[in-house]
Motif scaffolding. Structure first.
Motif, PDB file in Angstrom:
ATOM      1  N   PRO A  81       6.624  -6.259  -7.698  1.00  0.00           N
ATOM      2  CA  PRO A  81       5.848  -5.028  -7.475  1.00  0.00           C
ATOM      3  C   PRO A  81       4.883  -5.109  -6.298  1.00  0.00           C
ATOM      4  N   GLU A  82       4.214  -6.243  -6.134  1.00  0.00           N
ATOM      5  CA  GLU A  82       3.226  -6.365  -5.059  1.00  0.00           C
ATOM      6  C   GLU A  82       3.862  -6.403  -3.667  1.00  0.00           C
ATOM      7  N   GLN A  83       5.178  -6.618  -3.604  1.00  0.00           N
ATOM      8  CA  GLN A  83       5.875  -6.668  -2.316  1.00  0.00           C
ATOM      9  C   GLN A  83       6.340  -5.292  -1.843  1.00  0.00           C
ATOM     10  N   LEU A  84       6.274  -4.302  -2.723  1.00  0.00           N
ATOM     11  CA  LEU A  84       6.849  -2.991  -2.425  1.00  0.00           C
ATOM     12  C   LEU A  84       6.240  -2.317  -1.187  1.00  0.00           C
ATOM     13  N   PRO A  85       4.911  -2.210  -1.070  1.00  0.00           N
ATOM     14  CA  PRO A  85       4.344  -1.523   0.106  1.00  0.00           C
ATOM     15  C   PRO A  85       4.730  -2.181   1.432  1.00  0.00           C
ATOM     16  N   GLY A  86       4.646  -3.501   1.486  1.00  0.00           N
ATOM     17  CA  GLY A  86       4.962  -4.210   2.726  1.00  0.00           C
ATOM     18  C   GLY A  86       6.417  -4.096   3.111  1.00  0.00           C
ATOM     19  N   LEU A  87       7.312  -4.043   2.113  1.00  0.00           N
ATOM     20  CA  LEU A  87       8.733  -3.948   2.400  1.00  0.00           C
ATOM     21  C   LEU A  87       9.106  -2.582   2.968  1.00  0.00           C
ATOM     22  N   ARG A 108      18.422   7.200   5.219  1.00  0.00           N
ATOM     23  CA  ARG A 108      19.108   8.472   5.412  1.00  0.00           C
ATOM     24  C   ARG A 108      18.923   9.329   4.164  1.00  0.00           C
ATOM     25  N   ASP A 109      18.884  10.627   4.344  1.00  0.00           N
ATOM     26  CA  ASP A 109      18.634  11.541   3.228  1.00  0.00           C
ATOM     27  C   ASP A 109      19.704  11.466   2.149  1.00  0.00           C
ATOM     28  N   ASN A 110      20.953  11.124   2.539  1.00  0.00           N
ATOM     29  CA  ASN A 110      22.054  11.137   1.573  1.00  0.00           C
ATOM     30  C   ASN A 110      22.248   9.792   0.880  1.00  0.00           C
ATOM     31  N   GLN A 111      21.375   8.835   1.136  1.00  0.00           N
ATOM     32  CA  GLN A 111      21.511   7.530   0.488  1.00  0.00           C
ATOM     33  C   GLN A 111      20.932   7.535  -0.922  1.00  0.00           C
ATOM     34  N   ILE A 112      21.425   6.600  -1.721  1.00  0.00           N
ATOM     35  CA  ILE A 112      20.894   6.370  -3.064  1.00  0.00           C
ATOM     36  C   ILE A 112      20.100   5.066  -3.041  1.00  0.00           C
ATOM     37  N   VAL A 113      18.882   5.114  -3.539  1.00  0.00           N
ATOM     38  CA  VAL A 113      18.074   3.901  -3.665  1.00  0.00           C
ATOM     39  C   VAL A 113      17.918   3.584  -5.151  1.00  0.00           C
ATOM     40  N   ILE A 114      18.324   2.373  -5.520  1.00  0.00           N
ATOM     41  CA  ILE A 114      18.124   1.867  -6.885  1.00  0.00           C
ATOM     42  C   ILE A 114      16.947   0.908  -6.843  1.00  0.00           C
ATOM     43  N   THR A 115      15.996   1.102  -7.718  1.00  0.00           N
ATOM     44  CA  THR A 115      14.862   0.186  -7.759  1.00  0.00           C
ATOM     45  C   THR A 115      14.883  -0.646  -9.031  1.00  0.00           C
ATOM     46  N   ALA A 116      14.777  -1.947  -8.838  1.00  0.00           N
ATOM     47  CA  ALA A 116      14.665  -2.886  -9.960  1.00  0.00           C
ATOM     48  C   ALA A 116      13.266  -3.497  -9.963  1.00  0.00           C
ATOM     49  N   VAL A 117      12.300  -2.712  -9.506  1.00  0.00           N
ATOM     50  CA  VAL A 117      10.908  -3.158  -9.448  1.00  0.00           C
ATOM     51  C   VAL A 117      10.236  -2.822 -10.773  1.00  0.00           C
ATOM     52  N   ALA A 118       9.936  -3.830 -11.548  1.00  0.00           N
ATOM     53  CA  ALA A 118       9.385  -3.620 -12.889  1.00  0.00           C
ATOM     54  C   ALA A 118       7.970  -3.059 -12.828  1.00  0.00           C
ATOM     55  N   GLY A 119       7.680  -2.139 -13.751  1.00  0.00           N
ATOM     56  CA  GLY A 119       6.320  -1.621 -13.879  1.00  0.00           C
ATOM     57  C   GLY A 119       5.932  -0.566 -12.862  1.00  0.00           C
ATOM     58  N   LYS A 120       6.857  -0.140 -12.013  1.00  0.00           N
ATOM     59  CA  LYS A 120       6.576   0.884 -11.006  1.00  0.00           C
ATOM     60  C   LYS A 120       7.408   2.131 -11.295  1.00  0.00           C
ATOM     61  N   ASP A 147       5.279   6.184  -8.343  1.00  0.00           N
ATOM     62  CA  ASP A 147       4.643   5.053  -7.654  1.00  0.00           C
ATOM     63  C   ASP A 147       5.373   4.722  -6.361  1.00  0.00           C
ATOM     64  N   HIS A 148       6.687   4.783  -6.398  1.00  0.00           N
ATOM     65  CA  HIS A 148       7.477   4.473  -5.202  1.00  0.00           C
ATOM     66  C   HIS A 148       7.222   5.482  -4.088  1.00  0.00           C
ATOM     67  N   TYR A 149       7.214   6.760  -4.445  1.00  0.00           N
ATOM     68  CA  TYR A 149       6.988   7.788  -3.420  1.00  0.00           C
ATOM     69  C   TYR A 149       5.550   7.766  -2.905  1.00  0.00           C
ATOM     70  N   ALA A 150       4.628   7.318  -3.734  1.00  0.00           N
ATOM     71  CA  ALA A 150       3.237   7.195  -3.288  1.00  0.00           C
ATOM     72  C   ALA A 150       3.110   6.117  -2.222  1.00  0.00           C
ATOM     73  N   VAL A 151       3.934   5.077  -2.349  1.00  0.00           N
ATOM     74  CA  VAL A 151       3.926   3.973  -1.374  1.00  0.00           C
ATOM     75  C   VAL A 151       4.706   4.354  -0.124  1.00  0.00           C
TER      76      VAL A 151
END
Length: 261
Positions: A76-82, A89-101, A105-109
């Protein structure tokens, strides 16, 4: 990038333990698409690429540029820096395996993430072809990917997803529990292999039997076995008297609170 969404190109940002068992389970399950790995953890990326037929990208942006689906498998602590300097691209799919976020939270970062952002954190047992793959929100493409690895279960709310994620922590507790029982058998005279096989195949049989009785409550199965006068009931009553099951509830409550704070 691939136009074949039956075997989409998968890119993984964050190459560690999770990426290792996830790529292994994908290949064992028959996934034939290309998999690009972030090069940052060079030694692990090189090992995974050789063992599971993956490609090591030039950098994180190169992973994104070449992929249809991107998996974030970082702490989780690596998310902002990454995410700070990466573009999607707008048509891509992002899968997150970041626990507790959460999704929010992702869009806020990183507000520049694609619209399709999916939470998915499978347990390590998928490397053996078994285990739950919780998904939120439901997404057909992600469910197809997950189906190569274990049993995908999609949830309509983030609250329900977090409950499922809480129980995923149970796997680590179970191995400790199994180990305690095998140690007891060894102390009583069984060999290490005998003790291990007795415990693990008993557990495997219990879960297979319960899955077969899908219309029956699990507690009712216990009631059929632990009847009056049986040794099973003797042990069960002692476990209840010693609050053996209450401790599990407390552990689940504690982890759920930490995950959702």
């Amino acid at each position: 990038m691939s136009k074949d969404m039956t075997n989409p190109v998968l890119g993984i940002l964050g190459v560690g333990y999770f990426a290792s068992y996830f790529t292994s389970s994908l290949r064992k399950g028959g996934y034939k698409g290309k998999i690009y790995l972030s090069p940052r953890n060079a030694q692990t990326a090189e090992r995974i690429s050789k063992e599971h037929r993956c490609l090591v990208a030039q950098d994180n942006q190169d992973v994104i540029d070449k992929s249809d689906i991107i998996l974030l498998s970082i702490r989780p602590e690596q998310l902002p820096g990454l995410l700070e300097k990466l573009s999607f691209r707008d048509n891509q799919i992002v899968i997150t395996a970041v626990a507790g976020k959460t999704i929010a939270d992702h869009y806020a970062v990183a507000g520049h993430l694609p619209q399709t952002l999916i939470r998915m954190i499978p347990v390590c047992s998928i490397e053996a072809g078994e285990g739950v793959v919780p998904i939120y929100p439901p997404n057909p493409e992600v469910e197809k990917i997950a189906d190569f690895t274990g049993t995908p279960i999609s949830f309509d709310s983030e609250h329900d997803f977090d409950l499922a994620l809480t129980t995923s922590c149970m796997n680590g507790w179970l191995y400790e529990f199994f180990g305690t029982m095998t140690d007891w058998l060894e102390e009583k005279g069984l060999s290490q292999d005998q003790a291990r096989n007795v415990i693990l195949h008993n557990i495997r049989g219990a879960t297979a039997y319960a899955l077969q009785k899908k219309d029956q409550k699990l507690a009712d199965i216990t009631g059929e076995i632990a009847t009056e006068g049986t040794f099973t009931l003797e042990g069960l009553n002692l476990l209840k008297k010693q609050n053996g099951f209450t401790a599990w509830d407390q552990a689940l409550e504690h982890v759920h609170k930490k995950l959702t704070e």
